[in-house]
Design an enzyme around this catalytic site. Sequence first.
Site, short mmCIF file in Angstrom:
data_model
loop_
_atom_site.label_atom_id
_atom_site.label_comp_id
_atom_site.label_asym_id
_atom_site.label_seq_id
_atom_site.Cartn_x
_atom_site.Cartn_y
_atom_site.Cartn_z
N GLU A 46 -63.54 -23.03 -48.86
CA GLU A 46 -64.69 -22.21 -48.21
C GLU A 46 -64.65 -22.10 -46.75
O GLU A 46 -65.62 -22.30 -45.79
CB GLU A 46 -66.05 -22.74 -48.63
CG GLU A 46 -66.09 -22.28 -49.97
CD GLU A 46 -67.58 -22.33 -50.70
OE1 GLU A 46 -68.53 -22.19 -49.97
OE2 GLU A 46 -67.84 -22.71 -51.84
C1 LIG Z 1 -59.15 -26.12 -55.75
C2 LIG Z 1 -59.06 -25.10 -54.85
C3 LIG Z 1 -60.05 -23.85 -55.39
C4 LIG Z 1 -60.13 -22.70 -54.37
N1 LIG Z 1 -61.02 -21.71 -54.67
C5 LIG Z 1 -60.89 -20.39 -54.01
C6 LIG Z 1 -61.79 -19.26 -54.58
O1 LIG Z 1 -62.67 -19.54 -55.48
N2 LIG Z 1 -61.59 -18.22 -53.86
C7 LIG Z 1 -60.80 -18.23 -53.07
O2 LIG Z 1 -60.47 -16.97 -52.18
N3 LIG Z 1 -59.90 -19.04 -52.42
C8 LIG Z 1 -60.07 -20.20 -52.88
N4 LIG Z 1 -59.41 -21.33 -52.32
C9 LIG Z 1 -58.29 -21.14 -51.62
C10 LIG Z 1 -59.12 -21.98 -50.21
O3 LIG Z 1 -60.14 -21.23 -49.65
C11 LIG Z 1 -57.84 -21.90 -49.12
O4 LIG Z 1 -56.77 -22.94 -49.61
C12 LIG Z 1 -58.23 -22.38 -47.69
O5 LIG Z 1 -59.06 -21.17 -47.11
C13 LIG Z 1 -57.24 -22.63 -46.71
O6 LIG Z 1 -56.02 -21.82 -46.83
P1 LIG Z 1 -54.45 -22.38 -47.26
O7 LIG Z 1 -54.64 -23.27 -48.36
O8 LIG Z 1 -53.32 -21.23 -47.25
O9 LIG Z 1 -54.22 -23.28 -45.73
P2 LIG Z 1 -53.65 -22.56 -44.23
O10 LIG Z 1 -54.61 -21.58 -44.08
O11 LIG Z 1 -52.38 -22.37 -44.32
O12 LIG Z 1 -53.93 -23.81 -43.48
C14 LIG Z 1 -53.05 -24.91 -43.70
C15 LIG Z 1 -53.76 -25.97 -42.29
O13 LIG Z 1 -53.67 -25.33 -41.23
C16 LIG Z 1 -54.87 -25.50 -40.72
N5 LIG Z 1 -54.89 -24.18 -39.88
C17 LIG Z 1 -54.79 -22.89 -40.11
N6 LIG Z 1 -54.93 -22.14 -39.17
C18 LIG Z 1 -55.40 -22.91 -38.02
C19 LIG Z 1 -56.02 -22.66 -36.69
N7 LIG Z 1 -55.95 -21.70 -36.15
N8 LIG Z 1 -56.13 -23.91 -36.05
C20 LIG Z 1 -56.27 -25.13 -36.68
N9 LIG Z 1 -55.74 -25.37 -37.66
C21 LIG Z 1 -55.50 -24.39 -38.59
C22 LIG Z 1 -55.83 -25.37 -41.79
O14 LIG Z 1 -57.18 -25.88 -41.42
C23 LIG Z 1 -55.11 -26.31 -42.94
O15 LIG Z 1 -55.46 -27.61 -42.48
C24 LIG Z 1 -59.44 -22.50 -53.28
C25 LIG Z 1 -58.42 -23.54 -53.18
C26 LIG Z 1 -58.13 -24.64 -53.65
C27 LIG Z 1 -57.20 -25.83 -53.40
#
Ligand SMILES: Cc1cc2nc3c(=O)[nH]c(=O)nc-3n(C[C@H](O)[C@H](O)[C@H](O)COP(=O)(O)OP(=O)(O)OC[C@H]3O[C@@H](n4cnc5c(N)ncnc54)[C@H](O)[C@@H]3O)c2cc1C
Length: 595
Positions: free
Chosen positions: A412
């Site tokens: 979220e």
């Molecule tokens: C158990 C689980 C349930 C989920 N449920 C849903 C759901 O129901 N619906 C849905 O749509 N998604 C869902 N998600 C997805 C979740 O919202 C994403 O994992 C989240 O938005 C982060 O995206 P990412 O994992 O690709 O990480 P990335 O975007 O690749 O980020 C990796 C790291 O880099 C950091 N980062 C990225 N950009 C920046 C920046 N500009 N500045 C500083 N730091 C940065 C992030 O904070 C993070 O620490 C779920 C994920 C999990 C694990």
Amino acid sequence: MASAKPLDPQAETELPSSLLKSLYYGQIEEDLVFPFPEIPGDVKETVAAFSGAYRDFDAANIDSEKIDRDHFFPREVVKAMGELGVLGMTIPEEYGGSGFSSAAYCKMMEVIGPLDAAASIIVGAHQSIGLKPLLLFGTEAQKKKWLPDLADGTLVAAFALTEPESGSDAASLKTTAVYDAKTDEYVLNGTKQWISNGGFARFFSVFARIPRLEKDAENGKHKEICCFAVVTNPDGTLPGLTRGPEEKKLGLCGSSTTQIIFEGCRIPAANLIGEEGQGFKIAVETLNTGRTSLGAGAVGGSKAMIRLAVEHATQRKQFQTRIADFEMIRHKITRMTAKTYALEAMVYLTAGLIDRGVPDYSLEGACCKVFGTETLWENINDALQIAGGNGFMNEYPYGRALRDSRINMIFEGTNEILRLLLVLSGMKELGDHLKEVRGALKKPLENRGILTEYAHKRMKGILTSDKLTLVPPALRAEADLFSKYAGVFANAAETILRKHGKKVVDREYQQERLADVLIDLYAQLATLSRVTAAIEKNGEETSAGEIEIARWFCHESKHRIVGNLKALERNRDGETTAISDRAYEAGGYPYDLWQ
Ligand SMILES: Cc1cc2nc3c(=O)[nH]c(=O)nc-3n(C[C@H](O)[C@H](O)[C@H](O)COP(=O)(O)OP(=O)(O)OC[C@H]3O[C@@H](n4cnc5c(N)ncnc54)[C@H](O)[C@@H]3O)c2cc1C
């Protein structure tokens, strides 16, 4: 729900749209902070009865240890949750739901979370985000068609935004929706990743891009995104939609998390939610509303940890003394209690703003999520430490609580992205205003109005120490501290914005500091408002404990605020960049002593 007066739409131009955005001008909007929202007696009774029924239901039907071990939440229990009404709490009564206010929903999430985390994800993914686009942006016909089934759990909802290549940068999503005029349908293609409730949901809010939509010159990526309701057949199938296998996760093992793959999946054009091109706004507004309830779950989890920590600390003896009497243990219990009090104040102040119809609570919701999820994580860690070796044993609840709560800081909107939101959204308004002021200065005589307004805002900002007029004398020192640092924050934000201009988006070291100051300021403000209400209701003597908490929390957080504000000017950011660069170059730790 809140006893504070609802906003008068006529007067809305006078009232600020956002409490925390106003802080960027150094303005403290007391109208939005006082009185602290009071929960009416009848709402308390309804929620108490409903939470009692849910507790009984949980005891009879939800075996959390087995669910965690089996990595499976029985589907018949989800169905029974629907029959109990837990899936329809936020849906208005006219569509078959309970029409709970935001505060009542938060209280329920506070109850559900610590009982079983997987159950709270089922409820939250369904209600806080899954069906929210329909509730916020659906047409009357769409609401009538789907909400009654969503209210009783015939349809369980999911929110499908994330993709393998598109996480935090949600606007880069690649799933496409192509309109077929012959059949009046959209054809979806793409893969959604980690979708909560993915294994059994029948109603998906899917975000996809319509490639033909004209690109907006400045922000093309957003303008193509649309939101669709994708509804499966009663057996859960839909041609062109495939559910991936269940993910094997660190925590929340019972919750269902899968990919949702669209390959030529046809949906009626009437399933478009909102307008074409409105999808990104829908996603953002949905997530904004969901974040306050995540904070509420953290309140419930934190209270459960305090209960466990107090129980263990008062029973366990070492050195012929209750460990509760050792000062290092007391410090942990106090920290847990005070931060939970501040968090609870923040969550229910925000819920009150939502219930009063304040148009913009995005920053307040983000504070609830960041402060709540980090407070819960620290509280579980403190409780585990107090439990000593037992805390590390699987027969105790700490390990699962740690595993289950870790995701809160990631989904979220990660806590990093939300810190950026807290600063860039606040600065955007300030920047727009400064631009206007700069323009006005070129022709000062013709633009007296704008300049006077700006001068007025800044003067109000500078004179903030007079602002918290409604805090009683017992907390005057804390109110003055708050006012002082709110003013310093506003000046610092403006200085940074003037210094970096548009490039401020790349200055994340500074943004993180400003965000942390803003979160602490909001926690202080909510705490002061809450204790003020307690004093007014029960008198100073009876409220002595809460006054102590407010003092403790305000002074403890002041140290963080001062540290962060100082570091805006004097820091080691250059070295921070250089050290990380060397680690990147070395592919890890560059200084192994034995090499
Ligand atoms: C158990 C689980 C349930 C989920 N449920 C849903 C759901 O129901 N619906 C849905 O749509 N998604 C869902 N998600 C997805 C979740 O919202 C994403 O994992 C989240 O938005 C982060 O995206 P990412 O994992 O690709 O990480 P990335 O975007 O690749 O980020 C990796 C790291 O880099 C950091 N980062 C990225 N950009 C920046 C920046 N500009 N500045 C500083 N730091 C940065 C992030 O904070 C993070 O620490 C779920 C994920 C999990 C694990």
